[in-house]
Write a protein that holds these residues in place. Structure first.
Motif, short mmCIF file in Angstrom:
data_model
loop_
_atom_site.label_atom_id
_atom_site.label_comp_id
_atom_site.label_asym_id
_atom_site.label_seq_id
_atom_site.Cartn_x
_atom_site.Cartn_y
_atom_site.Cartn_z
N GLU A 100 58.53 59.80 20.07
CA GLU A 100 57.35 60.41 20.65
C GLU A 100 56.93 59.71 21.94
N ARG A 101 56.14 60.42 22.75
CA ARG A 101 55.54 59.87 23.96
C ARG A 101 54.04 60.08 23.86
N ARG A 102 53.26 59.07 24.23
CA ARG A 102 51.80 59.17 24.22
C ARG A 102 51.27 58.90 25.62
N ASP A 103 50.38 59.78 26.06
CA ASP A 103 49.74 59.63 27.36
C ASP A 103 48.25 59.89 27.23
N PRO A 104 47.42 59.23 28.05
CA PRO A 104 46.01 59.60 28.09
C PRO A 104 45.88 60.97 28.74
N GLY A 105 45.06 61.84 28.17
CA GLY A 105 44.97 63.20 28.69
C GLY A 105 43.57 63.75 28.71
N GLY A 106 43.49 65.03 29.02
CA GLY A 106 42.21 65.67 29.30
C GLY A 106 42.13 65.88 30.81
N GLY A 107 41.50 67.00 31.23
CA GLY A 107 41.54 67.39 32.63
C GLY A 107 41.26 66.29 33.63
N GLY A 141 35.84 57.14 21.40
CA GLY A 141 35.32 56.71 20.11
C GLY A 141 36.39 56.53 19.06
N GLY A 142 36.16 55.62 18.11
CA GLY A 142 37.06 55.41 16.99
C GLY A 142 38.34 54.70 17.39
N PRO A 143 39.26 54.55 16.44
CA PRO A 143 40.56 53.91 16.72
C PRO A 143 41.35 54.63 17.81
N THR A 144 41.27 55.95 17.83
CA THR A 144 41.97 56.68 18.88
C THR A 144 41.33 56.42 20.25
N GLY A 145 40.04 56.16 20.27
CA GLY A 145 39.38 55.79 21.51
C GLY A 145 39.88 54.43 22.01
N ASP A 146 40.12 53.51 21.08
CA ASP A 146 40.67 52.21 21.46
C ASP A 146 42.08 52.37 22.03
N LEU A 171 43.21 55.04 23.50
CA LEU A 171 43.04 55.66 24.81
C LEU A 171 42.79 54.58 25.87
N GLU A 172 41.96 53.60 25.55
CA GLU A 172 41.69 52.51 26.49
C GLU A 172 42.96 51.74 26.82
N GLN A 173 43.77 51.47 25.81
CA GLN A 173 45.02 50.74 26.02
C GLN A 173 45.96 51.52 26.95
#
Length: 313
Positions: free
Chosen positions: A33-40, A62-67, A69-71
């Motif tokens: 898999e590949r993970r990227d920060p997203g949203g317009g 917010g939450g663990p997924t918010g952490d 996202l920061e990384q």
């Protein structure tokens, strides 16, 4: 050049992968898999950064997924300002079927923002965009955010003497355009819906676009036309450009890449028709990337000379 401030109301972690065939009721063995920060807005900020510009991204997390996202944003080297929320940042999921090369995109609704949370974003925008020349608000509203939120953003931009670039659709766009927007970028269907027109002929769009600028408080209108390119309308002229032919690997983020490339061109002092060329080149370059990678600078710069807008009026 002053940083371009981007606003994302419903950011996400975009996860993408590939399988041989998508079939029901079976375990689908995926590739890595590949993970990227997203949203317009975050995608626009990523593109501006990739193309050598400066951006400052504002968003809730917010939450663990918010952490996480920061990384991911830290790894991208993006300047940012986040507002902590009680809900968890959403995750979206894109699967490419290798056999057919079709994309299956699963989009989550995202966390509901309380009034104090979305108001904190609006208050922060007034601070972080105090000296901004351009503000880009892109993407859908998060659950719980009032439909006139982008209209409130337009008022902030006007107070700060900043130019607002808005890429959204439906009621949020209809509410915002009453407050004045520098640039609006709907796709063909969104534009027809906004104008209340039931025409499908490409030849009818230039007239509708000119009518929009004559009656609305906007200076630049770009209607994206998919494989047919895009239509640029300003009070000084109208241009249409075709994208250079490329092999499409993924269409994820092509629209955000367009907005990032064109806004950066405008911020660098280019005329709208020249910035338009960078938008087309960036959006086309995104098609060459896999998953949620967005456009690459080398591809964008290579494609730019191939984009030759035709003046219509």
């Amino acid at each position: 050049m002053k940083p371009i401030v981007t606003l994302t109301l419903n950011p996400t972690i975009d996860l993408s992968t590939t399988v041989d065939v998508v079939t029901p009721e079976h375990k689908l063995r995926c590739d890595s898999e590949r993970r990227d920060p997203g949203g317009g807005g975050l995608n626009v900020a990523r593109v501006i950064h990739e193309l050598g510009g400066e951006s400052l991204a504002l968003y809730p997390r917010g939450g663990p997924t918010g952490d996480l996202l920061e990384q991911l944003l830290e790894q991208k080297g993006l300047r940012r300002w986040s507002i902590s929320i009680s809900g968890h940042t959403r995750e979206n999921f894109t699967v490419t079927e290798r056999k057919s090369k079709r994309e299956f995109r699963f989009v989550m609704p995202g966390p509901t923002l309380a009034e104090k949370e979305w108001q904190a974003l609006l208050d922060s925008l007034s601070s972080v965009a105090a000296d901004a020349e351009y503000i880009v608000a892109s993407g859908s509203l998060a659950p719980g955010v009032p439909v006139d939120f982008y209209a409130r953003v337009a008022r902030v931009a006007r107070k700060q003497n900043a130019r607002l670039v808005l890429d959204t659709a439906g009621e949020p766009l209809l509410a915002a355009k009453e407050e004045g927007i520098f640039m609006v970028k709907p796709n063909r269907k969104e534009f027809r819906d906004m104008m209340g027109a039931q025409v499908d002929e490409l030849a009818a769009l230039p007239g509708l676009a000119r009518a929009f600028l004559e009656r609305e408080h906007a200076e630049v209108l770009v209607v994206s036309l998919g494989a047919d390119g895009a239509l640029l309308t300003t009070r000084q002229g109208q241009f249409r450009a075709q994208p250079p032919p490329v092999e499409t690997h993924s269409s994820v983020g092509a629209g955000d890449s367009f907005v990032g490339g064109m806004t950066l061109g405008l911020a660098r002092g280019l005329a709208p028709e020249e910035a338009f060329r960078w938008g087309i080149a960036s959006g086309t370059a995104a098609l060459l990337s896999h998953g949620t990678e967005l456009c690459r600078r080398a591809d964008t710069e290579r494609l730019f000379p191939l984009v030759q807008p035709v003046r219509l009026a």
